[in-house]
Design a protein around this motif. Structure first.
Motif, short mmCIF file in Angstrom:
data_model
loop_
_atom_site.label_atom_id
_atom_site.label_comp_id
_atom_site.label_asym_id
_atom_site.label_seq_id
_atom_site.Cartn_x
_atom_site.Cartn_y
_atom_site.Cartn_z
N GLY A 1 0.76 -1.24 0.00
CA GLY A 1 0.00 0.00 0.00
C GLY A 1 0.79 1.29 0.00
O GLY A 1 0.22 2.37 0.19
N TYR A 2 2.09 1.22 -0.26
CA TYR A 2 2.89 2.45 -0.26
C TYR A 2 2.81 3.15 -1.61
O TYR A 2 2.74 2.50 -2.65
N ASP A 3 2.83 4.47 -1.56
CA ASP A 3 2.85 5.25 -2.78
C ASP A 3 4.29 5.39 -3.25
O ASP A 3 5.17 5.78 -2.48
N THR B 1 14.42 6.01 -3.02
CA THR B 1 15.42 5.02 -3.41
C THR B 1 16.81 5.62 -3.36
O THR B 1 17.00 6.84 -3.45
N GLU B 2 17.79 4.71 -3.20
CA GLU B 2 19.20 5.11 -3.15
C GLU B 2 19.42 6.24 -2.14
O GLU B 2 20.03 7.27 -2.44
N TYR B 3 18.90 6.03 -0.93
CA TYR B 3 19.03 7.02 0.13
C TYR B 3 20.48 7.03 0.62
O TYR B 3 21.00 6.02 1.07
N GLN B 4 21.13 8.20 0.54
CA GLN B 4 22.55 8.29 0.88
C GLN B 4 22.76 8.39 2.38
O GLN B 4 22.16 9.22 3.06
N VAL B 5 23.64 7.51 2.89
CA VAL B 5 24.00 7.51 4.31
C VAL B 5 25.52 7.44 4.41
O VAL B 5 26.13 6.39 4.20
N LYS B 6 26.15 8.57 4.66
CA LYS B 6 27.61 8.64 4.85
C LYS B 6 28.37 7.93 3.74
O LYS B 6 29.21 7.06 3.97
N GLY B 7 28.07 8.29 2.51
CA GLY B 7 28.79 7.74 1.37
C GLY B 7 28.26 6.42 0.86
O GLY B 7 28.67 5.96 -0.21
N GLU B 8 27.37 5.80 1.59
CA GLU B 8 26.73 4.56 1.15
C GLU B 8 25.29 4.87 0.74
O GLU B 8 24.75 5.93 1.04
N PHE B 9 24.65 3.91 0.06
CA PHE B 9 23.30 4.13 -0.41
C PHE B 9 22.39 2.97 -0.01
O PHE B 9 22.65 1.82 -0.38
N ALA B 10 21.37 3.30 0.77
CA ALA B 10 20.36 2.30 1.11
C ALA B 10 19.41 2.15 -0.08
O ALA B 10 19.09 3.11 -0.77
N TYR C 1 16.14 1.42 -0.26
CA TYR C 1 14.88 2.15 -0.09
C TYR C 1 14.81 2.75 1.30
O TYR C 1 15.35 2.20 2.27
N GLY C 2 14.09 3.84 1.39
CA GLY C 2 13.65 4.36 2.67
C GLY C 2 12.13 4.44 2.64
O GLY C 2 11.54 4.75 1.60
N ILE C 3 11.50 4.12 3.75
CA ILE C 3 10.05 4.25 3.86
C ILE C 3 9.74 5.49 4.68
O ILE C 3 10.29 5.67 5.78
N ALA D 1 11.09 6.34 8.33
CA ALA D 1 10.71 5.41 9.39
C ALA D 1 11.40 4.05 9.28
O ALA D 1 11.49 3.32 10.27
N ALA D 2 11.89 3.69 8.08
CA ALA D 2 12.50 2.38 7.91
C ALA D 2 13.42 2.39 6.69
O ALA D 2 13.21 3.16 5.75
N PHE D 3 14.42 1.51 6.74
CA PHE D 3 15.27 1.26 5.58
C PHE D 3 14.97 -0.14 5.06
O PHE D 3 14.71 -1.06 5.84
#
Length: 262
Positions: free
Chosen positions: A86-88, A95-104, A106-108, A115-117
């Motif tokens: 059910g997510y939009d 997508t590709e959420y940057q965290v200190k040079g790394e990329f997650a 997805y982020g929700i 709220a979540a990776f």
């Protein structure tokens, strides 16, 4: 008053006295609990997830059969997140959420707040500890408490409690291709749906799991009150009055898993 009416009244009084006496002995009669009425939004979410599990079974099997790469697996995961959970795609996912040079992967977002990776691995990749550490690093650095690992088939949801050291608990795990029917899988994945996640229903699930997790049970087993109870039971069964310290030593050295004592 006729004799028949008098006799009926006496019998009625006696019956009431008998009922009162029975209640005194057994206590008040329990009123059957009213079944919980499922809200419309919850029913719709569960049905949507159940339908998505059926619908994506074949595409998922096809991906596994051709050993699809991580990019193709992400396409299926994106569709399942949107059509199943059910997510939009534009408002709730990043997508590709940057965290200190790394990329997650997805982020929700819930109410515009991260709220979540979600970390996605290729469909034939078995999820492991190193993958959890990867998404855990993202969560710690961003102050996010929920982490999801998936290869499209298996979905694992973890809760992270900050501190030194951090505590990571598995809240739920679902295999979309196991032998169980879609109903049970949908009931578990419901907690990861947008509707349930924004209402923090998954918090109660996590707390229940954490309370009975092996590490929690080990802490309880090594408390003085439990050690004393074990000592007394051993004395009753064997006649030997062991010291609590000796019982604790044996439990730690020979009975309990070392990784649960750290």
């Amino acid at each position: 008053m006729t004799d028949q009416k008098s006799e009926a009244l006496v019998m009625s009084d006696a019956t009431q006295d008998s009922i009162r006496h029975e209640d005194d002995i057994r206590g008040p009669r329990k009123v059957p609990a009213t079944p919980r009425t499922m809200p419309k939004w919850e029913s719709e979410a569960r049905n949507r997830i159940r339908s998505a599990i059926r619908r994506y079974g074949k595409p998922l099997n096809d991906l596994i059969a051709r050993d699809a790469n991580e990019g193709d697996t992400r396409l299926l995961v994106t569709d399942f997140l949107c059509e199943g959970l059910g997510y939009d795609k534009y408002d709730d996912l990043t997508t590709e959420y940057q965290v200190k040079g790394e990329f997650a992967d997805y982020g929700i977002r819930v109410d515009k707040q991260l709220a979540a990776f979600i970390e996605v691995k290729r469909c034939t990749q078995k999820l492991g500890v190193k993958h959890l550490r990867q998404v855990q690093m993202y969560a710690v650095n961003e102050g996010v408490e929920w982490m999801v690992l998936t290869n499209g088939q298996v979905w694992q949801v973890y809760h992270l409690t900050g501190g030194l050291p951090v505590v990571v608990d598995l809240a739920l795990e679902v295999d979309l291709l196991d032998e169980g029917g879609p109903g049970g899988k949908a009931d578990a994945l419901f907690y990861l749906s947008k509707e349930a996640f924004k209402r923090r229903l998954i918090d109660d699930l996590w707390k229940a799991r954490a309370a009975t997790a092996p590490r929690s049970l080990v802490r309880v087993l090594l408390t003085p009150v439990i050690l004393d109870a074990v000592r007394k039971e051993l004395r009753r069964q064997t006649g030997h009055n062991a010291e609590e310290k000796e019982i604790e030593r044996v439990l730690q050295a020979e009975v309990l898993r070392p990784d649960l004592l750290a």
